[in-house]
Design an enzyme around this catalytic site. Structure first.
Site, mmCIF file in Angstrom:
data_model
loop_
_atom_site.group_PDB
_atom_site.id
_atom_site.type_symbol
_atom_site.label_atom_id
_atom_site.label_comp_id
_atom_site.label_asym_id
_atom_site.label_seq_id
_atom_site.Cartn_x
_atom_site.Cartn_y
_atom_site.Cartn_z
ATOM 1 N N SER A 144 0.817 -1.210 0.000
ATOM 2 C CA SER A 144 0.000 0.000 0.000
ATOM 3 C C SER A 144 0.858 1.270 0.000
ATOM 4 C CB SER A 144 -0.921 0.017 1.216
ATOM 5 O OG SER A 144 -1.607 1.251 1.295
ATOM 6 N N LEU A 145 0.432 2.256 -0.791
ATOM 7 C CA LEU A 145 1.087 3.563 -0.804
ATOM 8 C C LEU A 145 0.413 4.542 0.160
ATOM 9 C CD1 LEU A 145 1.657 4.079 -4.631
ATOM 10 C CD2 LEU A 145 3.416 3.743 -2.898
ATOM 11 N N LYS A 205 -14.664 -3.565 2.223
ATOM 12 C CA LYS A 205 -15.439 -2.356 1.908
ATOM 13 C C LYS A 205 -16.951 -2.547 2.071
ATOM 14 C CE LYS A 205 -12.111 -0.198 -1.226
ATOM 15 N NZ LYS A 205 -11.918 0.460 -2.534
ATOM 16 N N GLY A 209 -14.281 -4.176 -7.476
ATOM 17 C CA GLY A 209 -14.606 -3.176 -6.475
ATOM 18 C C GLY A 209 -14.409 -1.752 -6.962
ATOM 19 N N ALA A 210 -13.330 -1.505 -7.696
ATOM 20 C CA ALA A 210 -13.066 -0.149 -8.189
ATOM 21 C C ALA A 210 -14.128 0.288 -9.184
ATOM 22 C CB ALA A 210 -11.688 -0.095 -8.838
ATOM 23 N N ASN A 222 -15.066 3.098 1.878
ATOM 24 C CA ASN A 222 -13.608 3.009 1.974
ATOM 25 C C ASN A 222 -13.032 3.977 3.008
ATOM 26 O OD1 ASN A 222 -13.644 5.528 0.600
ATOM 27 N ND2 ASN A 222 -11.665 5.072 -0.323
ATOM 28 N N THR A 240 -9.882 -1.082 2.719
ATOM 29 C CA THR A 240 -9.623 -1.635 1.397
ATOM 30 C C THR A 240 -10.148 -3.066 1.329
ATOM 31 O OG1 THR A 240 -7.944 -1.867 -0.331
ATOM 32 C CG2 THR A 240 -7.293 -2.486 1.915
#
Length: 274
Positions: free
Chosen positions: A13-14, A63, A126-127, A84, A59
């Site tokens: 993760s960023l 969600k 999901g996105a 989210n 995430t």
């Protein structure tokens, strides 16, 4: 204040990097950590207000799992059927979807309009749910969703299809060509498999714009093909940063400077490929 990201596997993760940049810009000493939890731990995490956190991002695969434990859910999150961002308040836990806000802000920044346009969305994960909600709310003329498994897609996108019963869910092989805007929500073309595209090179011929929510590499094969076909292109880095900024605006209870998004994007781009 303390914040974090709730998920199951979070090593890549960023989010900590992005939120740390926001904190530096705000001159705050707030912190953001990765919160890996197993499915059976999610209910307690939410009900116990994140063990002292002010807010948390959420995430996959949680969600939807967090929704039953919320006191309040924002309209866009309710329509999407996914949350989210959690805000732990004295009045209870509130849920939001800043993926929606991030994608919407990205389109505005790129000058890409969906109103009255034929739109194709690649993928139904999901996105895609947040992306499709923006497509609906921005009044697209028609919506085509391409999936490898259309019947499964119809099941997972029930919230959206109830709002847009005219939307078509098709196999890639049965795609209707000629959309003005094509949006990729699949991971196809993401680093390190940068040579792949979910559609053929000529699929975006005649399109006004192509959007890819992938941000690494900066230009995917899908976007390179679209650019060569004369379309305006936009990758997903703005969305990634904008959704984090939108989360912080909820938690900090104030609007942040718009210039913060491109500033953080520049910091991140130095670490990406292509």
């Amino acid at each position: 204040m303390k914040f974090g990201l709730l998920g199951r596997v979070l090593g890549h993760s960023l989010s900590p990097q992005i939120h740390a940049a926001i904190f530096r810009a705000l001159g705050s000493t707030d912190t953001y950590e990765l919160l890996e939890r197993e499915p059976e731990q999610v209910a307690a995490f939410v009900q116990e207000n994140g063990a002292g956190l002010t807010g948390s991002n959420v995430t996959i695969p949680y969600k939807e799992k967090v929704i039953p434990y919320l006191k309040e859910i924002a309209p866009e999150a309710e329509k999407i059927g996914a949350v989210n961002t959690l805000f732990f308040t004295p009045d209870g836990v509130k849920g939001y979807n800043t993926d929606y806000l991030g994608f919407d802000r990205m389109l505005q920044a790129a000058g890409i309009s969906l109103a009255g346009k034929d739109v194709t969305v690649l993928g139904n994960g999901g996105a895609a749910k947040a992306v499709l909600q923006v497509v609906a709310d921005r009044k697209a003329k028609s919506v085509q969703i391409l999936s490898r498994h259309p019947e499964q897609a119809k099941d997972s996108l029930q919230h959206f299809l109830a709002q847009r019963p005219d939307a078509e869910v098709r196999l890639y092989a049965d795609a209707r060509p000629g959309s003005a805007v094509v949006i990729n929500t699949t991971p196809v073309g993401m680093f390190p498999k940068v040579g792949a595209s979910p559609v053929s090179a000529d699929f975006t011929k005649g399109a006004e714009a192509a959007v890819d929510i992938i941000y690494n590499p900066k230009e995917t094969r899908f976007l390179a093909d679209a650019r060569q076909n004369g379309a305006k292109t936009c990758n997903g880095l703005y969305m990634l940063v904008a959704q984090a900024v939108a989360s912080e605006e909820i938690w900090q209870q104030k609007k942040l400077e718009p210039a913060l998004i491109p500033d953080i994007m520049k910091q991140l781009e130095a670490t990406f490929h292509g």
